[in-house]
Write a protein that holds these residues in place. Structure first.
Motif, mmCIF file in Angstrom:
data_model
loop_
_atom_site.group_PDB
_atom_site.id
_atom_site.type_symbol
_atom_site.label_atom_id
_atom_site.label_comp_id
_atom_site.label_asym_id
_atom_site.label_seq_id
_atom_site.Cartn_x
_atom_site.Cartn_y
_atom_site.Cartn_z
ATOM 1 N N ASP A 3 0.884 -1.166 0.000
ATOM 2 C CA ASP A 3 0.000 0.000 0.000
ATOM 3 C C ASP A 3 0.918 1.210 0.000
ATOM 4 O OD1 ASP A 3 -3.241 0.427 0.975
ATOM 5 O OD2 ASP A 3 -1.926 2.168 0.927
ATOM 6 N N THR A 4 0.384 2.321 -0.528
ATOM 7 C CA THR A 4 1.191 3.546 -0.513
ATOM 8 C C THR A 4 1.114 4.223 0.853
ATOM 9 O OG1 THR A 4 -0.729 4.600 -1.490
ATOM 10 C CG2 THR A 4 1.083 4.090 -2.967
ATOM 11 N N SER A 5 0.197 3.773 1.697
ATOM 12 C CA SER A 5 0.001 4.417 2.999
ATOM 13 C C SER A 5 0.518 3.528 4.134
ATOM 14 C CB SER A 5 -1.493 4.711 3.181
ATOM 15 O OG SER A 5 -1.801 4.834 4.541
ATOM 16 N N GLN B 234 -2.236 2.795 6.653
ATOM 17 C CA GLN B 234 -3.137 1.722 6.223
ATOM 18 C C GLN B 234 -2.501 0.356 6.531
ATOM 19 O OE1 GLN B 234 -6.576 0.907 5.238
ATOM 20 N NE2 GLN B 234 -6.232 2.732 4.012
ATOM 21 N N PRO C 214 3.522 5.441 -5.167
ATOM 22 C CA PRO C 214 2.339 5.274 -6.035
ATOM 23 C C PRO C 214 2.698 4.756 -7.423
ATOM 24 C CG PRO C 214 2.522 7.562 -5.258
ATOM 25 C CD PRO C 214 3.667 6.810 -4.663
ATOM 26 N N ALA D 196 -7.835 -4.954 -3.328
ATOM 27 C CA ALA D 196 -9.114 -4.706 -2.661
ATOM 28 C C ALA D 196 -9.398 -3.212 -2.561
ATOM 29 C CB ALA D 196 -9.085 -5.312 -1.258
ATOM 30 N N GLN D 197 -10.498 -2.806 -3.176
ATOM 31 C CA GLN D 197 -11.010 -1.427 -3.035
ATOM 32 C C GLN D 197 -9.938 -0.385 -3.364
ATOM 33 O OE1 GLN D 197 -14.088 -1.057 -2.703
ATOM 34 N NE2 GLN D 197 -14.682 0.778 -1.637
ATOM 35 N N ALA D 198 -9.132 -0.656 -4.369
ATOM 36 C CA ALA D 198 -8.080 0.310 -4.702
ATOM 37 C C ALA D 198 -7.815 0.411 -6.205
ATOM 38 C CB ALA D 198 -6.782 -0.048 -3.977
ATOM 39 N N TRP E 207 -8.106 3.647 -8.035
ATOM 40 C CA TRP E 207 -7.169 4.737 -7.749
ATOM 41 C C TRP E 207 -5.946 4.711 -8.657
ATOM 42 C CZ3 TRP E 207 -9.190 8.413 -5.281
ATOM 43 C CH2 TRP E 207 -9.995 8.222 -4.169
ATOM 44 N N LEU E 208 -5.723 3.597 -9.329
ATOM 45 C CA LEU E 208 -4.427 3.380 -9.978
ATOM 46 C C LEU E 208 -4.385 3.871 -11.417
ATOM 47 C CD1 LEU E 208 -3.685 -0.228 -8.691
ATOM 48 C CD2 LEU E 208 -3.299 1.972 -7.564
HETATM 49 C C1 SAM Z 1 -10.174 2.074 0.353
HETATM 50 S S1 SAM Z 1 -8.500 1.730 0.779
HETATM 51 C C2 SAM Z 1 -8.479 -0.032 0.740
HETATM 52 C C3 SAM Z 1 -7.398 -0.582 1.580
HETATM 53 C C4 SAM Z 1 -7.291 -2.110 1.641
HETATM 54 N N1 SAM Z 1 -6.888 -2.667 0.355
HETATM 55 C C5 SAM Z 1 -8.584 -2.701 2.106
HETATM 56 O O1 SAM Z 1 -9.290 -3.315 1.331
HETATM 57 O O2 SAM Z 1 -8.918 -2.505 3.284
HETATM 58 C C6 SAM Z 1 -7.684 2.199 -0.722
HETATM 59 C C7 SAM Z 1 -6.180 2.070 -0.574
HETATM 60 O O3 SAM Z 1 -5.533 2.302 -1.821
HETATM 61 C C8 SAM Z 1 -4.259 2.807 -1.506
HETATM 62 N N2 SAM Z 1 -3.662 3.365 -2.740
HETATM 63 C C9 SAM Z 1 -4.030 4.488 -3.391
HETATM 64 N N3 SAM Z 1 -3.247 4.674 -4.478
HETATM 65 C C10 SAM Z 1 -2.360 3.638 -4.496
HETATM 66 C C11 SAM Z 1 -1.291 3.259 -5.375
HETATM 67 N N4 SAM Z 1 -0.977 3.995 -6.443
HETATM 68 N N5 SAM Z 1 -0.601 2.137 -5.096
HETATM 69 C C12 SAM Z 1 -0.925 1.375 -4.023
HETATM 70 N N6 SAM Z 1 -1.931 1.677 -3.159
HETATM 71 C C13 SAM Z 1 -2.637 2.791 -3.398
HETATM 72 C C14 SAM Z 1 -4.550 3.820 -0.416
HETATM 73 O O4 SAM Z 1 -3.417 4.164 0.352
HETATM 74 C C15 SAM Z 1 -5.586 3.068 0.410
HETATM 75 O O5 SAM Z 1 -5.007 2.366 1.482
#
Ligand code: SAM
Length: 220
Positions: A10-12, A15, A32, A55-57, A60-61
């Protein structure tokens, strides 16, 4: 000790701190955007991975870059990518109508445009993979995940929304006193504190198939 160590990224960092720690998983905070050289050095070698999950990401990519990297690390032809999103929680008719008003009206201006891919249940997200064996499309397949939750946990969930954070940075508290009161009235109407909350999960899956060698520049 020993055994395979599977990367979870994850980038965070925050998280990652919340994840349940599994013994065979290594948790990595990644930038990222990663070059192919960084991908190979820090995550996985070419054609070495059976399954990539996200999952749920996915929404964003930068999808063309991400998919190129997924296709490069997956074993061809049967390596699989599985990506899912979940939409808003469901509790009961009364609570859901108050919650949906909050989601569709109050929080709407603060969502990134990419959120529409989640609202669309990943039906329209670009997904250039082949159906896994036994299927004729890459779905989405829908299932429900259920959790016993308190209203306070629902508020925590809302506070974790990117829209909540965006509003907060603009000086707007989405969970104003009157909003919390309205949600609380709807929640407490049946006198039950902890309720079963359903999340609809929408899963796309596909296999990489036979790919021509992907040209990779590892110099940057
Ligand atoms: C809604 S959260 C979901 C977190 C986790 N996968 C879950 O299902 O609980 C979306 C996640 O996408 C991550 N994220 C956003 N852009 C990203 C990137 N370019 N590469 C990896 N992670 C990313 C955010 O930091 C965030 O933790």
């Amino acid at each position: 000790m020993g055994g395979p160590s599977l990367p979870a990224t994850d980038t965070s960092l925050k998280q990652l701190e919340f994840t349940p720690k599994l013994p065979n998983v290594r948790y990595q905070c990644t930038p990222p955007v990663m070059s192919m050289a960084e991908l190979e050095r820090d995550i996985a070698a070419e054609a070495s991975v059976d399954l990539v999950t996200i999952a749920q990401a996915l929404h964003w990519l930068d999808l063309p870059t991400f998919y190129q990297q997924v296709k490069w690390v997956l074993k061809s032809p049967n390596g699989v990518i599985a990506a899912w999103c979940y939409t808003v929680p469901e509790v009961n008719d009364n609570f859901d109508s108050v919650f949906l008003k909050f989601y569709k009206i109050d929080s709407k201006p603060y969502w990134d445009p990419a959120r529409k891919l989640v609202d669309d249940k990943y039906k329209s997200i670009d997904f250039p993979f082949e159906p896994v064996d036994g299927f004729d499309h890459t779905r989405p397949f829908e299932f429900k995940s259920e959790r016993l939750m308190s209203l306070e946990e629902i508020f925590t969930c809302i506070r974790s929304w990117s829209a909540y954070q965006t509003a907060w940075e603009k000086g707007v508290e989405l969970l104003r006193d009157d909003v919390r009161e309205e949600l609380k009235r709807a929640w407490t109407e049946d006198g039950i504190d902890q309720k079963v909350v359903k999340f609809h999960v929408h899963l796309r899956d596909g296999k990489v198939g036979n790919i021509a060698e992907i040209a990779v520049d590892k110099t940057h």
